[in-house]
Design an enzyme around this catalytic site. Structure first.
Site, PDB file in Angstrom:
ATOM      1  CB  CYS A  98      22.478 -52.714   8.697  1.00 41.82           C
ATOM      2  SG  CYS A  98      21.390 -52.182  10.046  1.00 41.82           S
ATOM      3  CB  CYS A 129      22.580 -48.803  15.833  1.00 44.47           C
ATOM      4  SG  CYS A 129      22.778 -50.589  16.002  1.00 44.47           S
TER       5      CYS A 129
END
Length: 360
Positions: free
Chosen positions: A200, A102
Site C-alpha cells: 500500500c 500489518c
C-alpha cells in the site's frame, strides 16, 4: 445482540464481510484504519488501500448497510511497526513481507485492542481464511479459505488462540466470484473494484526509491562478487536487490546470473548461476504455533516460503532455543531471509516464523 467491529479497507471483500455479519444478526460498526499520509511516503497516486477514495467506498457501503462508520488514526503505529521494519529489513539484506506485519501489529493487535476497549465481541476482516474451534483438541484452528486461489492464511499465521477466539473471516467460506455477485446484488459501489496488488505504501513497486525517500539517505553502491569472491561489477545499493533477482544486474556472463547472497556487513552481493539458488534447509525465529504448543519432535508438514508458492513437503522441528528448523524433501529455489515460512497440515495452519538463515 452481539457486536462486531468490521475492518473496512474500501474493497469488495471487507464490504461483503460486513453484509454477511449483519445477516448473522450482529450489530456491526465499520472502521477504516488511517495508516499513513500518501505525501509522507512520497506517493501521489490515490490508488492504494489507504487512500481517500477507499475510505469513501467503505463509508458508502456502511451507509448502505445502515451501520456506524469511523476512521481510526493508527499512523504512528503503522510507521513504527510496518514501515520502519520494512526499511530496516532491506537495509539488513532481507526481503520483508509488510502485509504480515500489518496484520500482526495493526489489525490483530492495535485494532483488536480497540475492539475490546469498545466492548465489542468480534473483529471481522475480509481475509480469505477460516476460523474453527475443535472441541476435541480444545483449540482454535486457522484454515485455508474455500477459494484456494485467493487463500490468505499465509499472512495470518501469527494469530494467537485469544485472537482467533474473537475473530471471524466470513468471506473465507466463499469464492471471489460469489463475493462480487453478493456485492453487485446489494448495490455496493465497489462490486467490480480491482484487488490491490501492491504494497500500500509503495504502489509503484520501487522499494529502493521509497527507502531513499523515507530515510532521506541515498543508497550506497558496493561490489558484485562471484562465488569465488572475485569482483565482477558494481551494484546500486543492497536495497535494490532480493534473492533470486535476475533483471537489472548489469553484469555480463556466459549464462544468466542471479542474486544468490546479500552481505550488508560489507555491502557486497554474490551473484551466481541458477543452481546456486537452491537450498534444502532453513531456520526461522519469531515463531508462532496454532495447532500445538511446540514442535520439538520432528513433524511432517507442508511448508510455504513465500505467499504465492504452493506448499512443499518438509520435516520441521523446534530447536532448544525455540527456532524452527525446516528440511524440505527436495531443495527449494531462492529461500529468502525476512520472508515467512508457514507450515500446513492439510487445510490447517500449523504455524510459522520469519526465515533468518538458509542452510546450504
Amino acid at each position: 445482540m452481539k457486536k462486531a467491529l468490521i475492518a473496512m479497507s474500501g474493497g469488495v471483500d471487507s464490504s461483503v464481510a460486513a453484509l454477511l455479519m449483519q445477516n448473522k444478526g450482529y450489530e456491526c460498526t465499520g472502521v477504516t484504519m488511517k495508516l499513513f499520509n500518501n505525501e509522507d511516503a512520497g506517493i501521489k497516486s490515490e490508488k492504494t488501500c489507504c487512500s481517500l477514495d477507499d475510505m469513501e467506498d467503505a463509508r458508502s457501503v456502511a451507509y448502505r448497510l445502515n451501520m456506524p462508520y469511523y476512521v481510526f488514526n493508527f499512523k504512528a503505529e503503522f510507521g513504527e511497526k510496518v514501515m520502519d521494519r520494512f526499511v530496516s529489513a532491506y537495509q539488513h539484506g532481507c526481503t520483508p513481507n509488510p502485509c504480515i506485519d500489518c496484520n500482526r501489529y495493526l489489525k490483530f493487535e492495535r485494532l483488536f485492542q480497540r475492539m475490546q476497549e469498545l466492548q465489542m465481541d468480534i473483529l471481522v476482516t475480509g481475509h480469505y481464511a477460516r476460523v474453527v474451534y475443535d472441541k476435541e483438541a480444545k483449540r482454535w484452528f486457522l484454515k485455508k479459505g474455500i477459494d484456494h486461489q485467493k487463500d490468505q492464511s499465509y499472512v495470518l499465521y501469527s494469530l494467537t488462540q485469544t485472537q482467533l477466539s474473537h475473530i471471524q473471516f466470513p468471506v473465507g467460506e466463499l469464492s471471489k466470484s460469489e463475493v462480487r455477485t453478493l456485492a453487485e446484488k446489494h448495490g455496493f459501489t465497489n462490486a467490480a473494484k480491482p484487488d490491490s496488488q501492491d504494497i500500500c505504501f509503495v504502489p509503484d513497486g520501487n522499494y529502493a526509491a521509497f527507502i531513499e525517500r523515507y530515510t532521506q539517505m541515498e543508497s550506497k553502491p558496493g561490489l558484485f562478487l562471484n562465488s569465488k569472491g572475485e569482483t565482477i561489477g558494481t551494484h546500486k545499493g543492497i536495497s535494490h536487490y532480493t534473492i533470486g533477482q535476475r533483471r537489472g544486474l548489469g553484469v555480463s556472463a556466459p549464462k544468466p546470473l542471479y542474486v544468490c547472497r546479500i552481505y550488508p556487513e560489507d555491502n557486497t552481493i554474490t551473484l551466481g548461476y541458477q543452481d546456486m539458488l537452491f537450498a534444502q534447509e532453513l531456520e526461522a525465529d519469531d515463531v508462532n504455533l496454532i495447532t500445538c504448543d511446540n514442535l520439538y519432535e520432528p513433524t511432517y508438514v507442508q511448508a510455504k516460503i513465500r505467499y504465492r508458492q504452493p506448499e512443499q513437503p518438509a520435516t520441521v522441528w523446534q530447536t532448544t532455543d525455540g527456532k524452527l528448523h525446516v528440511k524440505f524433501d527436495v531443495p527449494q529455489r531462492a529461500i529468502t531471509c525476512g520472508q515467512a515460512v508457514v507450515l500446513y497440515d492439510g487445510e490447517r495452519v500449523v504455524g510459522g516464523g520469519t526465515i533468518t538463515k538458509v542452510l546450504d
